[in-house]
Every structure is written in C-alpha cells, then in structure tokens.
Design a protein around this motif. Structure first.
Motif, PDB file in Angstrom:
ATOM      1  N   LYS A 153       0.856  -1.192   0.000  1.00  0.00           N
ATOM      2  CA  LYS A 153       0.000   0.000   0.000  1.00  0.00           C
ATOM      3  C   LYS A 153       0.889   1.239   0.000  1.00  0.00           C
ATOM      4  O   LYS A 153       1.854   1.321   0.764  1.00  0.00           O
ATOM      5  CB  LYS A 153      -0.894   0.030   1.236  1.00  0.00           C
ATOM      6  N   VAL A 154       0.575   2.191  -0.884  1.00  0.00           N
ATOM      7  CA  VAL A 154       1.366   3.411  -1.003  1.00  0.00           C
ATOM      8  C   VAL A 154       0.466   4.630  -1.086  1.00  0.00           C
ATOM      9  O   VAL A 154      -0.729   4.522  -1.380  1.00  0.00           O
ATOM     10  CB  VAL A 154       2.286   3.373  -2.253  1.00  0.00           C
ATOM     11  N   ASP A 155       1.067   5.773  -0.845  1.00  0.00           N
ATOM     12  CA  ASP A 155       0.426   7.052  -1.085  1.00  0.00           C
ATOM     13  C   ASP A 155       1.155   7.675  -2.270  1.00  0.00           C
ATOM     14  O   ASP A 155       2.386   7.594  -2.368  1.00  0.00           O
ATOM     15  CB  ASP A 155       0.527   7.959   0.141  1.00  0.00           C
TER      16      ASP A 155
ATOM     17  N   HIS B 168       2.402   3.688   2.390  1.00  0.00           N
ATOM     18  CA  HIS B 168       1.191   4.269   2.981  1.00  0.00           C
ATOM     19  C   HIS B 168       1.429   4.766   4.405  1.00  0.00           C
ATOM     20  O   HIS B 168       2.009   4.085   5.225  1.00  0.00           O
ATOM     21  CB  HIS B 168       0.070   3.227   2.962  1.00  0.00           C
ATOM     22  N   GLU B 169       0.945   5.969   4.644  1.00  0.00           N
ATOM     23  CA  GLU B 169       0.978   6.647   5.941  1.00  0.00           C
ATOM     24  C   GLU B 169       2.382   6.983   6.429  1.00  0.00           C
ATOM     25  O   GLU B 169       2.581   7.286   7.598  1.00  0.00           O
ATOM     26  CB  GLU B 169       0.198   5.862   7.002  1.00  0.00           C
TER      27      GLU B 169
ATOM     28  N   GLU C  65      -3.306  10.242  -4.872  1.00  0.00           N
ATOM     29  CA  GLU C  65      -4.153   9.142  -4.388  1.00  0.00           C
ATOM     30  C   GLU C  65      -3.526   8.572  -3.122  1.00  0.00           C
ATOM     31  O   GLU C  65      -2.303   8.473  -3.019  1.00  0.00           O
ATOM     32  CB  GLU C  65      -4.254   8.018  -5.421  1.00  0.00           C
ATOM     33  N   LEU C  66      -4.373   8.172  -2.181  1.00  0.00           N
ATOM     34  CA  LEU C  66      -3.890   7.571  -0.943  1.00  0.00           C
ATOM     35  C   LEU C  66      -4.324   6.114  -0.861  1.00  0.00           C
ATOM     36  O   LEU C  66      -5.352   5.730  -1.419  1.00  0.00           O
ATOM     37  CB  LEU C  66      -4.440   8.335   0.274  1.00  0.00           C
ATOM     38  N   ASP C  67      -3.526   5.316  -0.161  1.00  0.00           N
ATOM     39  CA  ASP C  67      -3.851   3.913   0.108  1.00  0.00           C
ATOM     40  C   ASP C  67      -4.050   3.110  -1.179  1.00  0.00           C
ATOM     41  O   ASP C  67      -5.042   2.426  -1.367  1.00  0.00           O
ATOM     42  CB  ASP C  67      -5.082   3.826   1.012  1.00  0.00           C
TER      43      ASP C  67
ATOM     44  N   ASP D 100      -2.988   0.217  -3.976  1.00  0.00           N
ATOM     45  CA  ASP D 100      -2.297  -1.071  -4.129  1.00  0.00           C
ATOM     46  C   ASP D 100      -1.242  -0.923  -5.219  1.00  0.00           C
ATOM     47  O   ASP D 100      -1.567  -0.628  -6.367  1.00  0.00           O
ATOM     48  CB  ASP D 100      -3.276  -2.184  -4.534  1.00  0.00           C
TER      49      ASP D 100
END
Length: 83
Positions: free
Chosen positions: A2-4, A22-23, A39-41, A43
């Motif tokens: 998961k990435v931002d 992510h985060e 975009e957040l969260d 795949d």
C-alpha cells in the motif's frame, strides 16, 4: 504494498509522481518541493504493469534504497495521461 501517491506539475505541463509507503511522511529531501496528494492507500504491486509512470521493479528498488520512488525525467507525462 500500500502506497500514497503524490504528483508535481512541472514545465510544459509534465507531471512527476512520488510514491511513499502508505501513511509514511514525505522524506525530508523532497518535502520542500510542491508535491500534492494524488491518491492515498493505493495497491502498488509487482504485476509488470506501470503505475503512475513508475515501472514496478524500479519503484520497489527505489523504495528499498531511499524509502520512496520518483518518476525519472524521461518518464514524466502530460497531466491526465496517467494509468
């Protein structure tokens, strides 16, 4: 993983993308640049498919080395042409 995803518009309406786990905060070396949340969260997997102009193997290598991945200059794209 998961990435931002962050986006920065540059000259000639070309965009670069920055991918951070992510985060996680933006790394200090890029925090002073004008990155906007795209975009957040998301795949982000090694499926062989390009994500936000980033090739998966290259992006995972960059993340492993420096904690984030960023578009290469030759991989920038016009705003709106991202898949």
């Amino acid at each position: 993983m998961k990435v931002d995803v962050y986006k920065r518009t540059e000259e000639n309406d070309l965009c670069s993308y920055l991918v951070v786990p992510h985060e996680q905060p933006l790394p200090q070396e890029v925090a002073s640049t004008e990155w906007l949340v795209h975009e957040l969260d998301v795949d982000f997997e090694r499926t062989g498919k390009t994500h936000f102009t980033l090739e998966p193997d290259d992006a995972f290598q960059q993340i492993g080395e420096k904690g984030y991945a960023i578009s290469h200059l030759n991989d920038r794209t016009k705003d709106g042409n991202v898949h």
